[in-house]
Structure formats: C-alpha cells, structure tokens
Design a protein around this motif. Sequence first.
Motif, mmCIF file in Angstrom:
data_model
loop_
_atom_site.group_PDB
_atom_site.id
_atom_site.type_symbol
_atom_site.label_atom_id
_atom_site.label_comp_id
_atom_site.label_asym_id
_atom_site.label_seq_id
_atom_site.Cartn_x
_atom_site.Cartn_y
_atom_site.Cartn_z
ATOM 1 N N UNK A 65 0.778 -1.275 0.007
ATOM 2 C CA UNK A 65 0.092 0.141 0.156
ATOM 3 C C UNK A 65 1.064 1.173 -0.064
ATOM 4 N N UNK A 75 -4.544 7.051 -0.219
ATOM 5 C CA UNK A 75 -4.143 6.247 0.845
ATOM 6 C C UNK A 75 -5.262 5.405 1.306
ATOM 7 N N UNK A 77 -7.132 5.986 3.826
ATOM 8 C CA UNK A 77 -6.899 6.077 5.312
ATOM 9 C C UNK A 77 -7.404 7.608 5.664
ATOM 10 N N UNK A 107 -9.245 2.620 5.826
ATOM 11 C CA UNK A 107 -8.681 2.234 7.180
ATOM 12 C C UNK A 107 -8.881 3.461 8.100
ATOM 13 N N UNK A 108 -8.601 3.117 9.252
ATOM 14 C CA UNK A 108 -8.914 4.198 10.528
ATOM 15 C C UNK A 108 -7.503 4.284 11.256
ATOM 16 N N UNK A 109 -6.798 5.541 11.062
ATOM 17 C CA UNK A 109 -5.779 5.803 11.879
ATOM 18 C C UNK A 109 -6.251 6.722 13.115
ATOM 19 N N UNK A 110 -6.282 6.111 14.376
ATOM 20 C CA UNK A 110 -7.156 6.781 15.584
ATOM 21 C C UNK A 110 -5.931 7.250 16.470
ATOM 22 N N UNK A 130 1.438 11.754 6.902
ATOM 23 C CA UNK A 130 0.697 10.316 6.580
ATOM 24 C C UNK A 130 -0.118 10.315 5.428
ATOM 25 N N UNK A 131 -0.143 11.580 4.728
ATOM 26 C CA UNK A 131 -1.047 11.794 3.598
ATOM 27 C C UNK A 131 -2.469 10.993 3.666
#
Lengths: 340, 340
Positions: A65, A75, A77, A107-110, A130-131
């Motif tokens: 990815x 991304x 995300x 996707x989840x960046x928490x 993190x784009x």
Amino acid sequence: MVTTLTKEAIQLSKQNSAPTMKDVAREAGVALGTVSKVINGIPVGESYRVRVEAAIEKLNYRINSYAQGLKSNKTYTIAVMVPNLVSPYFCKVVNCINRELAKRSYRMLLCATDYDPEQEQAYVIMAEQQKVDGIICLSYNPKLQVSPQTPLISIDRYFGAHIPCVASDNFGGGMLAAQKLIENGCKRLAFLRIGSRLTNEPNKRRDGFVQACEAAEIPYIMKILDDGTPYEAFEDFLQEHLADGKRDFDGIFCVTDALAHRITGSLKRMGLRVPEDIQIIGFDGLQAFGDLEYVCSTIVQPVEEIARTCVELVLEDRDAKAPSLICLPVHYAPGGTTRE
Amino acid sequence: MVTTLTKEAIQLSKQNSAPTMKDVAREAGVALGTVSKVINGIPVGESYRVRVEAAIEKLNYRINSYAQGLKSNKTYTIAVMVPNLVSPYFCKVVNCINRELAKRSYRMLLCATDYDPEQEQAYVIMAEQQKVDGIICLSYNPKLQVSPQTPLISIDRYFGAHIPCVASDNFGGGMLAAQKLIENGCKRLAFLRIGSRLTNEPNKRRDGFVQACEAAEIPYIMKILDDGTPYEAFEDFLQEHLADGKRDFDGIFCVTDALAHRITGSLKRMGLRVPEDIQIIGFDGLQAFGDLEYVCSTIVQPVEEIARTCVELVLEDRDAKAPSLICLPVHYAPGGTTRE
DNA sequence: CGACGTTCGTGAAACGTTATATGAGCTTAC
DNA sequence: GTAAGCTCATATAACGTTTCACGAACGTCG
C-alpha cells in the motif's frame, strides 16, 4: 562480473522478504504492467490473467500500500481524533465511524489526544504527513490549524464556515428536554451541568432549554459547575433547594446521562422519589450502561447518523460545497425518571 | 519545444500540490541529499542547515510518510484489532495501547472486528498490505493466519508458542477470588459466568477458582450460561438456590464486574443483603463505571501493564526470543460487596 | 609546494507501484 | 499481396524519499 555478483547478492537478500509485483511477473512470465492490470481489474487476455493469478496465489503476494499510495496519491486512510477512549460517548462515536469506514474499505488511523490542544495539533500534522485522505476530529483546540490540502470534518465543535461541523441538534434537544418535563407536569425546572469539558455545540443544550422555559413561562434555575469542581457541590445545591419539603424545582435537565444517574442517586438518598417528587431527563442515550441495568429518561443522540454523515462528508468530492453546520435530529426516550 | 511545454505544465499543476523535498532543495539552493540529512538530523554544515530549515519553514514542507515508508521499509505504524469499542475492557485496552504507542511516536491503525473471524482475517491481510511494523490483536479467531513477516502479539488468546500472548494472571485471579471469599468467612461458593464470548485465557479464571476451592475443601457450584442465553436464567438459578432462607452458597465469584453488578441487583430485589448475607467478587476493576458510582469487590486486571507489555514486545527486536505466554499479576480490591 | 587524507555536499539509483507511450502481432480492406 | 488499423502486452518514466559512491574543497604533512 562485479555487477553480476552484486545483483545476485541482492537477489539472495530478497528471498526472505515479501514478494513484489516484479516477482509475480517473473513467476508468471509476463510484464510488470500486466500484473498491475490484473490486480486492478483492468481487462487482460484470459491466459495472462490465469497465469498471473496463479503466480499471486503461489507466492502469496500482497500489494504494498505504501508504493501504491505514493504513486496514486490516495491512501484510503482516514485519521480520527478524539480526546480519549474511556468516555462512552467517544467510544461509541469511534466505533460507528470505524464501521462506516470499514464498509467502504477505508482504514482508520486513531489517536486519543487527552484533551490536550498541543497533542491535537501534533496529531493533525502527523496525519497530514501520513497523507491521509481526510481527518475527522472531535477537538478541544479551538485554534486548530489545518492545511487546506486535507479535508477535515469536525464533530461537536464549530470552527467556522470553512470546516464542516456535524453534531446532534443540541439546541433542539435542550428545548425538547424542557418541553417534556413541562408536559409531564413540572412547574419549575433546573438545569445542571457538571464541570467537565464541553465543546461549543453541546453548550447549546442550555440555550434550547432556556428558550423553551421562557416560551412556556416556566421559571428555572441553572447550576453550572466550573471545570474541576467536585460532584459534591451538587449535593449541597440539592440540599439548599429541596431539603425539608422545599421544592424550588420539580424537574431537572442534566447535561449528560452520567450526571442524571448520579443526581438520581443523591435524590434517593435524600428521601425524594424519582419520578414522583422530582423528574429527571438526561442527554446522550448511549445505552452503554445497558449491562448495568441503568436507564433514565433521556434525549438520544443519533451517534450512528453522526458517524455516517462525517464519513460521507470526508470522502465526498471536495468541490461539492458542504454545509458548514449539520445538526442531526435527536429524540426523547422515556426511561423511568419521568412520569412518561 | 514540446518537452519544455510539458514540463512547464507539470510544474504548473504542481503549484497547488504539497511541496516536496525537491522544492525545498531548490528553494535552499542545495542538493536533495542535503535536505534529507537535515530532516533526519544527520550533521551538515551550519550554513546549509540554516538555509534548509528556512526553506522548510517558508514552504511549510511536510515529509511524505508514504515515500519514506516505501524506501525505508519502516512505517512506524502498529495495527490494533479488538472486537469492538463498546465494551469498557476493550476500550481501556485500546486507550492504553494508544498512549504507549504515542509515547514512542508510533501511529495506531485500529479495527473493530465485531467478533467475526472473517473480518479478523481480512484485517490481518489488510494490515500486512499496509506494511505495518506489527500487529496487536485481541482475536476471537483461533485459526488466524499471519505471515511470518509481521510480528504479532496476542492479548487474552494463546495461539501457540510461535505467537507471544499477553494476559492477566487469570488463573491466579480466580484462585484469589475464591481465597478472599473464604477468608471472609464463606462456607460454600458459586462461580457464575454469563454466556458472552471469552477467549481461552480468561477461561482460566474458573480453573483457578476450582483449584482454590478444592485446596480449602470448600464446596462450590458452577453456573455457566451458554452463548446467547439471557441473563434472566441467573434469576431462576438464584431463586432455586437462595429463596426462602435456603443458602446453597454464601459467596459468589462472577466472571466480570458487569455480571457482579447485575447479580447484586437481583439479590437485593430478592431481599438478600450484600455483603451481610451473600458476598460477591467480580473481575476487571476497570472503574469505567466510576461515573455511575458503581463499585464492587473485584480482581483488578493490570490493563496499563498489559498494554505496555504488548507495545514493548511488538516493537522489540524480532530475534530476541520472547516468552510465549506472559501473565501479569492481578490484585484484589475490596469494594463493598464483601465484608473486607 | 605538491601529494595525500579527510570532510562533506552532490547526484544517481533504488524502493514497489501506476500510467503512458511503444511496438508486436493480428485482422481487415483495397 | 500489401498497407492500414486495431488490440493488447511490454517497457519505461514517474511518485518522494533514502542511501551510497563519487568528487570537490580544504587542511596537513613531508
């Protein structure tokens, strides 16, 4: 000769690292581009597709990815930011957002920021590096700086017209709470808010409450604890207004269900009956307390709707002008602390 | 000529996209490699460093983690997988892991799997594509497949010697619960477990309980509800064993605090006094119910320690052989449902 | 004063993808 | 029978970093 040796060495060192598209291409005896097409569902001659798929299977190939994101600048995300994962409200918000994102293969960046404006700002910067394709935040930093590159959706805090904000209809909920208490026969009301942090939107619960009281010409008292004041201050307040048969009010709107629960406990210890003597309405309706058999009459926040709206907005085409404030309808749910 | 035009066009279209290291290098009048060194803190001539830093500031440059991750094969991201973000235990675990990761400047990719083995497997594949540096999972899929490339740490489920598992000392906790009830004068005990999913490690609470009872030669009854059986089944059970002055047991170990709370409620409705007639110990000690003024005597799980251990293990050098099962010590916290 | 080391910035190659231009192998039409 | 048109796999150039071999500039020593 030297070159050959080097390449061989590279090849060897690669053997125990993950296979790449190049490995798949070699295995299948096709070109790199062909593998890419198969992976992305672009039509390709039957025999080629079969060979590539077999090679992918054989090598247990997984797309990278990071390479994909670098090349395509997408991304899949979304960064999500809340103060913590202890408060049931934040947990439920995150839970619902996670579900909506998963549905769409995002996707989840928490990140939990612990109410710290500096951490919140740092996290936004991190998310931008993190784009991520977007940010959904429940922030306590009114001065949050965001690069215009990254779409940002706010929950419960209105920043200004440039950042869409999604929230419950807090004002309407406050009105509704007062109206329901009045409908149930209350003649004098109280508004209680504990000294915990609130973003600006939820503060409108009070404004709605006040407006409904004034419209109905019902008197009311407000008790708003400062940040950090312990709960016990409310016990003094209740004593002052309700002890010894005094009835300065007969209906209470608590700014959260958790507070409503504690107030109910205090009243019962004072010998007052709920809802016969005093009626109480809370706010949230999370039913996170279901396991604990605790229910109260409440204004229910549409958390699933809030999550869905945020996700839709953050993924939406950026040119489509989103409204700057979206208030989603709440509803009343009787739960034993009011007559009805 | 055509080439020139094209390049110009590219340049133009780039103007409103994020600045790259190349832009910084041009602005500062240095080479790409120099910018890279400054960013990564590799010593560089004073005048160069100043110029580069000024250019970064001026252009508001942010490093692209995707390019960085692709090149360096390190993403500073850990995937975390739990069944949901509604249960207080899972929330607290995630909250603590988040904090530990943040301390070390790692990012957390979170997924709630809803207890679904297929979603769990899909999420592991996704995490691997995402090239995360490791996975921490609280999984309900005993057959989870992981590529050996990605370090995986399990919480509460033992998969085998190849995957380190971190958990509370559930066996010891079960023993401790029985011992404390016995110390407090109980003569006959009961073990209650609701029909909710449990991973294999927490099941050892029962084994520890049994062993302590047998060691002390104290009789016990077990009531374990099947998955999906409603709570009400316990009310019948309590009636059967405790109604009309019957006392088949005088101490209860409930597998979670939430269950202990409900059982306490049921007993009180039956007219029994807690802890005078029946003593109760739960398991978890999350104090997530603090807002609700609910406390019970309990075996406290060291959630912070669990989180810290997982993070340390997942980031650890992979060659260092980690133990395959790490049980962290629990402790007893009296909370009003036992004599002491 | 010239040759050699050392330091340190430079430029190019590589990471694993996607997208675009290229050209090989056909078919179709005159 | 040849030229033109088409299809479709191939090869190559990016994407934005890091890393490493290279060489320029300088200081040092004989």
